[in-house]
Design an enzyme around this catalytic site. Structure first.
Site, PDB file in Angstrom:
ATOM      1  N   THR A 212       0.821  -1.208   0.000  1.00 58.01           N
ATOM      2  CA  THR A 212       0.000   0.000   0.000  1.00 58.01           C
ATOM      3  C   THR A 212       0.856   1.260   0.000  1.00 58.01           C
ATOM      4  OG1 THR A 212      -0.112  -0.004   2.426  1.00 58.01           O
ATOM      5  CG2 THR A 212      -1.901  -1.111   1.234  1.00 58.01           C
ATOM      6  N   GLU A 260      -4.129   4.406   3.701  1.00 61.36           N
ATOM      7  CA  GLU A 260      -3.289   3.574   2.846  1.00 61.36           C
ATOM      8  C   GLU A 260      -4.093   3.112   1.637  1.00 61.36           C
ATOM      9  OE1 GLU A 260      -0.777   0.653   4.980  1.00 61.36           O
ATOM     10  OE2 GLU A 260      -1.837   1.334   6.770  1.00 61.36           O
TER      11      GLU A 260
END
Length: 318
Positions: A212, A260
């Site tokens: 991420t 994220e």
């Protein structure tokens, strides 16, 4: 489009203009009505259209600690205003000294001496000057003295968002804070966006097979409620379908709240240090702690599948 930071940035040979003043946080659909009207009036009069806004938010100066979560940073607002046809954006540093300007002094120093207003376009509840003592009626009186028109545009639009409440930045912030990014998008006319620089996190996503981009958001950003969302990760001119996680990562006893974004089906992205944007399309589920790592991975795979479907549906409908 020209961008000015303070009155001293305005070109000395600047001529007459149509002006609209406000925080315009989010540039939502109500704001767009006023700004579009100002742009149209400027075109009719053959002069430029200028938006005057403030930094920081006036409430932070008048009542320190009360700065509202921001729906869009100034550079993003300027981009959106430019798309509406605005010719220049003036960002006035809102200081304690500036907050003490009387409405009459504001008119002279900003509208008359610097912007040479030919017309001023505002919403019905516009207030300005020390203790917000100025209103559209006062502005109209000043217009007769200094030769500018004042036009009042009803910015109140409503829809399903917020149970039919009139669209506003306050309502949008409330919906974003509750995770209702679909409702927020109805008001904004586009998905809610969060921006920032990609920084190194714990890198657990990479270890789990879902790397991420950990976005260090800008100060005072309006961040959606903890949970998983479908949306897009914007890097430069590219918009990548994404599964977005907001929260403290309870699976690993995290304490810091993060945003994220996992770019779906993208391999080998190196985004560290880049400024990116995350658009929130739809809420998928709340934040949760799972009994095992296997259960977490299974859920993450389901989340990614669902996010991919939602983004594909939205893209097909555009």
């Amino acid at each position: 489009m020209q961008r000015w930071r303070g009155l001293e940035d305005i070109p000395q040979d600047w001529g007459r203009s149509v002006v609209t003043i406000g925080s315009y946080d989010g540039v939502h659909r109500g704001h767009q009505l006023i700004i579009k009207h100002a742009v149209d009036r400027a075109r009719e009069l053959g002069v430029p259209c200028v938006v005057v806004t403030f930094d920081p938010h006036p409430s932070e100066v008048v009542r320190p600690g009360s700065h509202p979560p921001l729906l869009a940073p100034h550079h993003r607002r300027a981009e959106l205003m430019g798309e509406l046809g605005v010719d220049a954006v003036l960002i006035l540093p809102f200081t304690t000294e500036f907050s003490k300007l009387s409405p009459a002094d504001f008119v002279v120093k900003v509208l008359v001496d610097k912007l040479h207003a030919k017309a001023v376009v505002e919403g019905p509840n516009f207030r300005f000057g020390h203790r917000a003592a100025g209103n559209v009626e006062f502005l109209a009186e000043q217009g007769t003295v200094y030769d500018f028109e004042v036009e009042v545009v009803d910015l109140y639009v409503s829809g399903e968002a917020g149970g039919g409440e009139p669209f506003s930045s306050t309502l949008t912030r409330r919906l974003v804070g509750a995770g209702d990014v679909t409702g927020a998008a109805e008001i904004l006319g586009r998905p809610h966006r969060v921006e920032g620089v990609v920084v190194r996190g714990a890198q657990r996503g990479r270890e789990l097979g879902f790397p991420t981009a950990n976005v260090e958001t800008l100060p005072h950003t309006a961040i959606p409620a903890d949970g998983v969302y479908a949306g897009w990760l914007h890097v430069g001119d590219e918009a990548m379908p994404a599964a977005i996680s907001v929260g403290t990562n309870p699976q690993f006893d995290g304490t810091e709240r993060t945003v994220e974004a996992y770019a779906i089906d993208r391999v080998g992205l190196d985004l560290y240090g880049l400024h990116v944007a995350v658009d929130f399309l739809a809420y998928v589920r709340g934040q949760a702690k799972f009994d095992s790592l296997e259960a977490l991975l299974e859920q993450m795979a389901e989340d990614v599948k669902r996010c991919k479907e939602l983004v594909a549906e939205a893209s097909a409908g555009r």
